[in-house]
Design a protein around this motif. Structure first.
Motif: not given
Length: 379
Positions: A157-161, A163
């Motif tokens: 997870k990278e914020g709401d995205q 990766k």
């Protein structure tokens, strides 16, 4: 119709098991899924069971592989179709921990790209991993070494995205290549020696790595594991197994190859077998087979495939074939099979038992390594 069966107590038939049967998985891992609707937009995740990955749902639907179906249609032994992908996922857990990474079906190698990689080298397939056809039709022909490959992605997870943080690519290598000298003609079989198979896999690995990194969204900094799998011959009763792996941390670097110790043994073992692997399990399975045959008169056969990692039993898949004439026969026999399995089969590893006739599956019994009883699904 699904029924509840009592085997040494009250057994709950897990709905998750039914879903996995429909998916055709070789082994069972019951996963609780976060409720979603098909109208929900964006990326959601399943809630993972202990020791399992969260998986990706997009716009309310499971995110399937970009090259979905290629393994199923290209493998010549149906046992390899199941074992190749499920064993690869087990191997992935040693590189990408389930508590940290999210599993995503391969999204970077498209179906067209995988098909091109599996082709013979030539002007239409400069990226082909298999050798150019030398025109021979005997054992001097250039065989198809690479039968199929599959991609598994591991996200963070990278914020709401999400990766891409790792990738595992399984490469299924042939130990036997089936071919025809003319279209619709007889099928011939060309054996590929262990030495040639291993050498060719190492030879094409750098080329495959380069092609993977060239795909949009992968780049030079994503760790990539290449895992080599030996396909079983088409008529084998046991699937093949992974035998070697190497890791690229960055760019075109590739670590030294390390051996993977896996093997599948068919039970009951043939008397001519020189290997001692599986002797203890063979004795227990023989007693199990004798016990259920004495209980029910119409047993046509019972076999098992025992899977070993580093010479230690890791799981067992059992098939019991017989003929039933009533539903009560199925119920009584399945109950007895579960009780007999608890008595004679190993109690420290996952076991899956399929009870079937020549034409259809009648029941599936599943026990995980930490379970005391079998979960039974009547079909």
């Amino acid at each position: 119709m699904l029924k509840r069966i009592s085997v040494r107590g009250y057994i709950i038939i897990a709905v998750g098991v039914v879903a996995l049967i429909a998916a055709g998985l070789y082994f069972f891992n019951v996963v609780q899924v976060t409720p979603t609707t098909q109208t929900k937009k964006g990326v959601q995740l399943t809630q993972n069971a202990k020791g399992q990955y969260q998986t990706v749902i997009k716009d309310g639907r499971y995110l399937v592989s970009a090259a979905r179906g290629i393994t199923a249609t290209s493998e010549t032994n149906t046992l390899d179709v199941k074992n190749f992908e499920s064993s690869l996922l087990d191997l992935s857990k040693s590189h990408f921990k389930t508590g940290r990474y999210i599993f995503q079906e391969g999204q970077y190698l498209s179906a067209d790209k995988v098909s091109s990689l599996l082709a013979r080298q030539g002007k239409d397939h400069s990226d082909g991993l298999n050798p150019e056809d030398n025109g021979k039709t005997d054992n001097s022909r250039a065989p198809i070494y690479v039968q199929t490959l599959t991609e598994q992605d591991f996200m963070t997870k990278e914020g709401d995205q999400l990766k891409l943080s790792g990738m595992v690519v399984g490469v299924a290598m042939n130990s036997q290549d089936a071919y025809q000298k003319e279209q619709y003609g007889s099928t011939y079989y060309q054996s590929i020696s262990k030495e040639d198979r291993i050498a060719y896999g190492k030879k094409i690995a750098p080329k495959l790595l380069k092609e993977i990194r060239a795909q949009k969204g992968v780049g030079d900094n994503v760790p990539i594991v290449l895992a080599m799998y030996e396909n079983a011959p088409g008529d084998s009763l046991a699937p093949g197994s992974f035998y070697s792996q190497a890791t690229s941390r960055k760019g075109d670097d590739l670590s030294a190859w390390s051996d993977i110790s896996e093997e599948a043994v068919v039970l009951p073992k043939e008397s001519t077998s020189s290997s001692s692997l599986g002797n203890d399990e063979n004795n227990g399975f023989t007693n199990f087979k004798t016990d259920i045959a004495n209980f029910f008169p119409n047993i046509a056969g019972a076999t098992a495939v025992a899977h070993y990692k580093s010479d230690k039993l890791s799981s067992m898949n059992v098939t019991v074939t017989t003929q039933f004439y009533s539903q009560t026969e199925i119920d009584s026999f399945t109950n007895y099979v579960a009780a007999s399995a608890l008595k004679f089969l190993p109690n420290s590893v996952p076991i899956r038992i399929v009870v079937q006739t020549a034409n259809e599956m009648q029941a599936i019994l599943v026990r995980n390594s930490d379970d005391k009883n079998f979960t039974v699904t009547m079909l």
